[in-house]
Design a protein around this motif. Structure first.
Motif, short mmCIF file in Angstrom:
data_model
loop_
_atom_site.label_atom_id
_atom_site.label_comp_id
_atom_site.label_asym_id
_atom_site.label_seq_id
_atom_site.Cartn_x
_atom_site.Cartn_y
_atom_site.Cartn_z
N VAL A 34 0.70 -1.36 -0.02
CA VAL A 34 0.22 -0.39 0.21
C VAL A 34 0.51 1.45 -0.05
O VAL A 34 0.47 1.98 -0.46
N ALA A 35 1.85 0.75 0.94
CA ALA A 35 2.51 2.18 0.72
C ALA A 35 3.21 2.47 -0.52
O ALA A 35 3.13 3.66 -1.06
N THR A 36 3.56 1.57 -1.00
CA THR A 36 4.40 1.96 -2.33
C THR A 36 3.73 2.13 -3.35
O THR A 36 3.69 3.33 -4.17
N GLY A 37 2.63 2.04 -3.65
CA GLY A 37 1.49 2.47 -3.86
C GLY A 37 1.34 3.79 -3.79
O GLY A 37 1.23 4.30 -5.10
N GLN A 38 0.84 3.52 -3.07
CA GLN A 38 0.21 5.77 -3.10
C GLN A 38 2.06 6.22 -3.33
O GLN A 38 1.64 7.24 -3.63
N VAL A 39 2.70 6.18 -2.97
CA VAL A 39 4.47 7.26 -3.31
C VAL A 39 4.36 6.95 -4.38
O VAL A 39 4.59 8.11 -4.95
N LEU A 40 4.47 6.17 -5.15
CA LEU A 40 4.73 6.20 -6.22
C LEU A 40 2.95 6.31 -7.36
O LEU A 40 3.75 7.04 -8.38
N GLY A 41 2.10 7.03 -6.66
CA GLY A 41 0.91 7.40 -7.38
C GLY A 41 1.36 8.85 -7.24
O GLY A 41 1.03 9.79 -8.04
N LYS A 42 1.60 8.91 -5.51
CA LYS A 42 2.10 10.74 -5.63
C LYS A 42 3.17 11.14 -6.58
O LYS A 42 3.34 12.37 -6.22
N LEU A 43 4.24 10.32 -6.52
CA LEU A 43 5.14 10.70 -7.06
C LEU A 43 4.58 11.31 -8.37
O LEU A 43 5.33 12.56 -9.95
N VAL A 44 3.62 11.06 -9.29
CA VAL A 44 3.14 12.32 -10.06
C VAL A 44 2.44 13.02 -10.23
O VAL A 44 3.38 14.11 -11.09
N HIS A 45 2.28 13.31 -9.14
CA HIS A 45 1.92 15.02 -8.52
C HIS A 45 3.47 15.48 -8.28
O HIS A 45 3.51 17.20 -8.43
N PHE A 46 4.46 14.66 -7.92
CA PHE A 46 5.36 15.73 -7.35
C PHE A 46 6.20 16.10 -8.92
O PHE A 46 6.90 17.06 -8.82
N LEU A 61 7.41 21.50 -6.19
CA LEU A 61 7.91 22.69 -6.04
C LEU A 61 9.40 23.53 -5.49
O LEU A 61 9.91 24.51 -6.07
N VAL A 62 9.79 23.05 -4.04
CA VAL A 62 11.41 23.16 -3.59
C VAL A 62 12.11 22.39 -4.33
O VAL A 62 13.36 22.82 -4.37
N GLY A 63 11.95 21.40 -5.52
CA GLY A 63 12.82 21.22 -5.77
C GLY A 63 13.28 20.21 -5.32
O GLY A 63 14.76 19.80 -5.05
N MET A 64 12.66 19.22 -3.97
CA MET A 64 13.55 18.18 -2.88
C MET A 64 13.70 17.33 -4.54
O MET A 64 13.53 16.46 -5.08
N ARG A 65 15.15 16.42 -3.96
CA ARG A 65 15.58 15.48 -4.69
C ARG A 65 14.62 14.34 -5.44
O ARG A 65 13.98 14.18 -3.58
N THR A 66 14.28 13.38 -5.62
CA THR A 66 13.41 12.30 -5.72
C THR A 66 14.11 11.07 -5.33
O THR A 66 13.28 10.76 -4.85
N ALA A 67 14.79 11.10 -4.66
CA ALA A 67 15.44 10.25 -4.35
C ALA A 67 15.21 10.74 -2.61
O ALA A 67 14.88 9.30 -1.52
N VAL A 68 14.71 11.14 -2.24
CA VAL A 68 14.87 12.04 -0.85
C VAL A 68 13.47 11.62 -0.88
O VAL A 68 12.99 10.92 0.17
N TYR A 69 12.94 11.97 -1.84
CA TYR A 69 11.58 12.43 -1.34
C TYR A 69 11.20 10.85 -1.69
O TYR A 69 9.80 10.44 -0.75
N LEU A 70 11.29 9.38 -2.42
CA LEU A 70 11.49 8.33 -2.17
C LEU A 70 11.48 7.26 -0.99
O LEU A 70 10.94 6.78 -0.13
N ALA A 71 12.72 7.39 -0.37
CA ALA A 71 13.18 6.93 0.91
C ALA A 71 11.75 7.17 1.89
O ALA A 71 11.82 6.38 2.62
N VAL A 72 12.39 8.74 2.14
CA VAL A 72 11.36 9.44 3.03
C VAL A 72 9.75 9.20 3.08
O VAL A 72 9.04 8.63 3.73
N GLY A 73 9.71 8.92 2.00
CA GLY A 73 7.87 8.70 1.87
C GLY A 73 7.36 7.44 2.38
O GLY A 73 6.66 7.32 2.56
#
Length: 117
Positions: free
Chosen positions: A1-13, A82-94
């Motif tokens: 579930v966590a993987t699906g939600q974070v990957l889904g929000k990656l489109v918004h990111f 919007l602020v340019g957070m690195r994708t790797a950080v977004y994925l790891a933390v999320g």
């Protein structure tokens, strides 16, 4: 579930970063923009500037958002893009925070049952 939600929000990111071209029906018309920014636009602008200025604040707010949902994870995802957070950080933390959140929610019924009985 966590993987699906974070990957889904990656489109918004990526859309917030400007890396994805949004469909025509989603885009805001620039000529029809009001003279005064909306309240939501003002809040997003303030949050974006604060996040750009304070790296630790950015990561802390995003972590709390992913873990407990306040501020809403969807809004935190947009600000992160919007602020340019690195994708790797977004994925790891999320992924980590969402996994912990959903693991706790899955275990909650048995934890509550042990406390009640």
């Amino acid at each position: 579930v966590a993987t699906g939600q974070v990957l889904g929000k990656l489109v918004h990111f990526y859309a917030a970063r400007g890396a994805l071209r949004l469909p025509v029906f989603v885009r805001v018309k620039t000529s029809a923009a009001p003279d005064r920014p909306s309240r939501l636009a003002t809040i997003i602008a303030v949050a974006t500037e604060r996040a750009r200025a304070h790296l630790v604040w950015r990561h802390a707010v995003f972590s709390v958002s992913a873990l407990i949902g306040l501020p809403p994870f969807g809004a935190a995802t947009l600000v992160a893009g919007l602020v340019g957070m690195r994708t790797a950080v977004y994925l790891a933390v999320g992924l980590t925070a969402r996994f912990v959140r959903y693991s706790f929610l899955a275990a909650a019924p048995s934890l509550v049952a042990d406390l009640l009985y």
